[in-house]
Design a protein around this motif. Structure first.
Motif, PDB file in Angstrom:
ATOM      1  N   ASN A  52       0.824  -1.207   0.000  1.00 54.55           N
ATOM      2  CA  ASN A  52       0.000   0.000   0.000  1.00 54.55           C
ATOM      3  C   ASN A  52       0.858   1.258   0.000  1.00 54.55           C
ATOM      4  O   ASN A  52       0.548   2.241  -0.679  1.00 54.55           O
ATOM      5  N   ALA A 171      -2.098   1.306   5.785  1.00 54.29           N
ATOM      6  CA  ALA A 171      -0.690   1.419   5.427  1.00 54.29           C
ATOM      7  C   ALA A 171       0.144   1.609   6.694  1.00 54.29           C
ATOM      8  O   ALA A 171       1.241   2.152   6.648  1.00 54.29           O
ATOM      9  N   THR A 196      -6.379   3.295   1.973  1.00 57.83           N
ATOM     10  CA  THR A 196      -5.476   3.528   0.843  1.00 57.83           C
ATOM     11  C   THR A 196      -6.248   3.769  -0.453  1.00 57.83           C
ATOM     12  O   THR A 196      -5.912   4.680  -1.217  1.00 57.83           O
TER      13      THR A 196
END
Length: 215
Positions: A52, A171, A196
């Protein structure tokens, strides 16, 4: 209630990548340094956080949004410049050592900035506030490790200093799922908390507009 614009517009926003470095996210290097983690953390970093993070960094560059990295790394070999907390806990990543390198999947390009720090909070042990003001940045997208420590500290401090903060919990990683969840929920008081996929779409739109939204 007042409405605030958190949009990651070129010229007004930056990505802040927190401590996604080999000392924490490369298992072999981390083991050599004696840092203890968990199976959950390694699964999370390898399968979710680094992929990510790579997408976010790539999208930010394409949109013209500044990418800034911070790593825990002393300015000296013996760590004499470290914070009292790091000295008390015997925590040292020496200047120029492998542990201080950003993970290769998201390595800095060209003249992107990397700010070494020796405390949990980047605003406490670097000149990032000064740099962001010089850049005209007023909005920060923050992610990295550990969720409940350095990431959370960056979110709180940035918000207290008047930056509009976006936290990307998928993330981020910590040693336990509970720690990650607590940060994601608790930081809603300080930041916009979004996944994300939503940030990527926002950056794509910003890039497609050619930076017009920053005018």
């Amino acid at each position: 209630m007042a409405s605030y614009d958190f949009t990651l517009a070129p010229g007004r926003a930056a990505l802040l990548v927190v401590d996604l470095q080999r000392g924490f996210c490369d298992r072999a290097v981390s083991d050599k340094l004696g840092f203890e983690s968990s199976d959950h953390f390694w699964y999370r970093v390898d399968d979710l956080v680094l992929p990510n993070a790579a997408k976010l960094v790539t999208a930010a560059r394409a949109a013209g949004v500044e990418v800034i990295y911070t790593v825990i790394e002393a300015l000296t070999l013996d760590g004499r410049d470290r914070s009292l907390d790091h000295k008390r806990s015997d925590f040292l990543i020496p200047k120029g050592s492998l542990g201080g390198e950003v993970m290769p999947q998201i390595a800095p390009q060209d003249d992107e900035m990397v700010l070494p720090k020796t405390s949990s909070g980047i605003f406490n042990s670097t000149n990032i506030d000064y740099l962001l003001r010089n850049l005209g940045v007023e909005r920060l997208c923050i992610f990295g490790v550990y969720s409940h420590q350095c990431v959370e500290g960056a979110v709180r401090d940035a918000s207290d200093r008047g930056f509009l903060v976006t936290l990307v919990p998928d993330a981020c990683a910590a040693k336990t799922e509970a720690q990650e969840a607590t940060t994601a929920e608790g930081m809603k008081a300080y930041a916009r908390v979004v996944a994300t996929a939503e940030v990527l779409q926002e950056l794509k739109s910003a890039g497609a507009s050619g930076g017009a939204s920053a005018a």
